[in-house]
Scaffold this motif. Structure first.
Motif, PDB file in Angstrom:
ATOM      1  N   UNK A   1       0.854  -1.212   0.000  1.00 41.30           N
ATOM      2  CA  UNK A   1       0.000   0.000   0.000  1.00 41.30           C
ATOM      3  C   UNK A   1       0.870   1.234   0.000  1.00 41.30           C
ATOM      4  N   UNK A   2       0.581   2.142  -0.844  1.00 37.61           N
ATOM      5  CA  UNK A   2       1.373   3.347  -0.983  1.00 37.61           C
ATOM      6  C   UNK A   2       1.355   4.188   0.271  1.00 37.61           C
ATOM      7  N   UNK A   3       2.413   4.909   0.487  1.00 36.87           N
ATOM      8  CA  UNK A   3       2.496   5.675   1.719  1.00 36.87           C
ATOM      9  C   UNK A   3       2.603   7.165   1.424  1.00 36.87           C
ATOM     10  N   UNK A   4       2.491   7.521   0.146  1.00 37.82           N
ATOM     11  CA  UNK A   4       2.660   8.936  -0.158  1.00 37.82           C
ATOM     12  C   UNK A   4       1.543   9.751   0.455  1.00 37.82           C
ATOM     13  N   UNK A   5       1.926  10.904   0.964  1.00 42.96           N
ATOM     14  CA  UNK A   5       0.959  11.745   1.668  1.00 42.96           C
ATOM     15  C   UNK A   5       0.104  12.516   0.667  1.00 42.96           C
ATOM     16  N   UNK A   6      -0.985  12.979   1.213  1.00 42.54           N
ATOM     17  CA  UNK A   6      -1.911  13.865   0.513  1.00 42.54           C
ATOM     18  C   UNK A   6      -1.235  14.648  -0.615  1.00 42.54           C
ATOM     19  N   UNK A   7      -1.538  14.299  -1.834  1.00 45.04           N
ATOM     20  CA  UNK A   7      -0.809  14.958  -2.898  1.00 45.04           C
ATOM     21  C   UNK A   7      -1.717  15.260  -4.079  1.00 45.04           C
TER      22      UNK A   7
ATOM     23  N   UNK B  95      -4.415   3.061  -5.488  1.00 44.64           N
ATOM     24  CA  UNK B  95      -3.510   2.067  -4.915  1.00 44.64           C
ATOM     25  C   UNK B  95      -2.344   2.718  -4.183  1.00 44.64           C
ATOM     26  N   UNK B  96      -1.838   3.857  -4.696  1.00 45.42           N
ATOM     27  CA  UNK B  96      -0.546   4.355  -4.239  1.00 45.42           C
ATOM     28  C   UNK B  96      -0.574   5.618  -3.390  1.00 45.42           C
ATOM     29  N   UNK B  98      -2.102   8.516  -0.697  1.00 45.52           N
ATOM     30  CA  UNK B  98      -3.031   8.815   0.388  1.00 45.52           C
ATOM     31  C   UNK B  98      -3.522  10.217   0.162  1.00 45.52           C
ATOM     32  N   UNK B  99      -4.807  10.363  -0.056  1.00 44.55           N
ATOM     33  CA  UNK B  99      -5.310  11.711  -0.304  1.00 44.55           C
ATOM     34  C   UNK B  99      -6.698  11.816   0.290  1.00 44.55           C
TER      35      UNK B  99
END
Lengths: 306, 275
Positions: A1-7, B95-96, B98-99
């Motif tokens: 699962x991706x962990x990139x923040x609010x983008x 999938x990738x 978080x928003x």
């Protein structure tokens, strides 16, 4: 699962799909719901030559439908009962047969790959072809089922000619079509259960039956919950099988809400009423999904999607 | 697990028989002459073997069957391409990243499964009629995309979830942009998933009946489900021809389906399938 923040980039990636869905799904949905408050028909919907002339009639379609439930001979009431019988019988057999087959395939046996391939054949057959094939097998005079029954000394069965057998027959076609999907999703769920749990249970002397009840079933719950919800939604909305095998007959005995709505729209050209049926279907499904998910307290739709 | 498990085999053999029998029966019917098809004698294997039904179906009315097959193929292919194009990036985002609204959007795709075709078909009919796209490939493709896009998104998301995230981090460190990472790193790895998702939306369009029935009225624009229905007449159906048509339609799909089943299953169950 991706962990990139609010983008912001996520929204860019999502935009095309959401835009198209907004135009092609949500806009028509809202329109469809609004039609249910009108008397729209083929003749007043508007065309190149005449402006639309249908009128807003408030809840009249709904009150008419509601009132018709209490009449002694109510087609609408029959259709609702038949829709429920159709949906829940189908999903019940999809699930139980799918579960049994998945349990069998989850064992260490020879030829597993071949069995699995043969068992998913119904899933791979286009559903309209399946409907034609079964209709042919149900043929009263030349159909293979009656020929075999007669060979066995049992008389011919009026598969599509009698209201009970017609319902039985369309359900059988759809059970045949739907078991493989359930089998495959449940098998996927079983294979993700850690083997160590079973080993520990065996050390403790738990019987196979007990292992099934205390390990397999509980851990299968998320997968089973999602696939049965989707099963109910899809079966409730399924048009092909009934339309092609019985056309809702004999005398509406196999009519379900979806086929009935279609009849209202494109045979009676009464779009307003057909849209009302559509809203009834949607409300049924929403209510069912909410209650079911509350009951199972799974809340999310992670795991298996469809 | 070494106990005798003959009963497992027995149950599986019986189930497999029921699974395959209707297809075999249609196959057998397709090779029978008319007199044998409409006979009360029971023959599982044709007594007289003939290709006449196939020839008739393929050449009837100036090859209209092939025309229908072409229509179906083109419509299904366009549907698959358009929905893949639109859904791949969306699935990747879900999938990738978080928003805000991720859960809601994910649920929205699930929710569209619930919208009855019977409700959508009326406004879509009006829209497509208004655009003058009744009896056209594109009108039907638009309608099919409504069904295909949400489940393509859900299915592709399952495939993206299985691709290790570290690869992308490395690519980002090397200075690739978001789109570059997606296009050069993730997409090639997800290609089997893309192909399978495309195939699945292809067969959904190939099988679709309700919209086609509503939007197509010219015989030469028919798709296969609508065209084949022409053989079915309430009182006098040409089952021998219908059987041959059914086999021609089913075999290619069946072969590809069984060939890609493992990937298909992986996409549907979001878990590995072993053995």
């Amino acid at each position: 699962m991706g962990a990139r923040k609010n983008t912001w980039i996520a929204y860019v990636f999502l935009a095309p799909a959401l835009a198209v869905l907004a135009v092609l799904v949500f806009y028509p949905l809202v329109q469809g719901i609004s039609y249910s408050f009108t008397d729209m028909s083929q003749y007043n919907m508007g065309s190149k030559f005449a402006p639309p002339s249908y009128e807003f009639i408030g809840f009249k379609n709904y009150s008419d439908l509601f009132a018709s439930i209490f009449q002694p001979e109510s087609v609408f009431r029959d259709v609702i009962v038949q829709t429920l019988i159709w949906t829940f019988t189908n999903v019940f057999f999809h699930f139980t047969l799918g579960l049994i087959l998945a349990l069998l395939l989850n064992r260490n046996i020879k030829g597993k790959g071949i069995y699995r391939m043969l068992l998913i054949v119904p899933w791979a057959v286009p559903s309209f072809i399946a409907a034609f094939s079964w209709t042919w097998m149900y043929n009263e005079t030349y159909g293979v089922l009656n020929l075999v029954l007669q060979k066995l000394g049992i008389g011919a069965i009026p598969w599509l000619g009698d209201s009970f057998w017609a319902m039985f027959s369309v359900i059988l076609v759809n059970v045949w079509l739907g078991v493989p999907f359930m089998m495959i999703t449940l098998l996927g769920g079983m294979q993700s259960i850690p083997q160590s749990l079973y080993e520990a249970a065996r050390v403790d002397g738990a019987s196979a039956w007990r292992q099934f009840w205390t390990i397999t079933l509980p851990l299968l719950k998320p997968v089973a919950a999602t696939s049965t919800v989707l099963g109910v939604i899809w079966t409730f909305n399924l048009f092909n099988v009934i339309f092609l095998v019985t056309r809702g007959g004999p005398v509406r005995a196999t009519e379900i809400l979806v086929t009935y709505a279609y009849r209202e729209a494109f045979l009676n050209w009464n779009f307003g009423m057909a849209a009302t049926y559509g809203v009834v279907i949607l409300s049924f499904l929403l209510a069912f999904t909410i209650i079911y998910q509350r009951m199972l307290k799974t809340g999310s739709n992670e795991g298996v999607y469809y | 697990m070494k106990k005798s498990n003959w009963w497992v085999h027995l149950l599986l053999i019986i189930s497999s028989f029921f699974a395959v029998f209707p297809v075999l029966w249609i196959l057998s019917t397709s090779f029978k002459p008319k007199s044998e098809v409409f006979s009360t004698e029971l023959h599982f294997i044709p007594e007289t073997f003939t290709l006449e039904n196939y020839i008739h179906v393929l050449t009837r009315a100036d090859g209209v069957f092939l025309q229908w097959m072409g229509n179906s193929f083109l419509i299904a292919l366009l549907t698959a391409l358009i929905s893949l194009f639109l859904s791949t990036t969306a699935a990747y985002a879900i999938s990738r990243f978080k928003f805000k609204g991720r859960g809601a959007i994910n649920y929205l795709f699930f929710l569209t499964q619930m919208f009855p075709g019977a409700l959508l078909v009326i406004p879509l009919y009006k829209i497509i009629n208004g655009l003058g796209l009744l009896n056209s490939y594109f009108g039907l493709v638009l309608a099919y995309a409504t069904v295909a896009i949400p489940f393509c998104v859900m299915m592709m998301k399952n495939f993206f979830d299985t691709i290790p995230y570290e690869l992308e981090e490395a690519a980002r460190v090397d200075g690739l942009s978001h789109f570059g990472t997606f296009y050069r790193i993730v997409l090639p790895l997800a290609l089997p998933g893309v192909a399978v998702t495309g195939f699945y939306s292809f067969i959904t369009a190939w099988n679709e009946f309700l919209f086609a029935l509503t939007f197509l009225s010219e015989q030469k624009m028919y798709t296969l489900p609508i065209g084949l229905q022409q053989f079915v007449n309430q009182f006098n159906t040409d089952w021998h021809y219908l059987a041959a048509g059914a086999i021609i339609v089913t075999v290619p799909v069946l072969i590809i389906f069984l060939w890609v089943q493992r990937y298909l299953i992986a996409g549907l169950t979001s878990g590995g399938t072993k053995g």
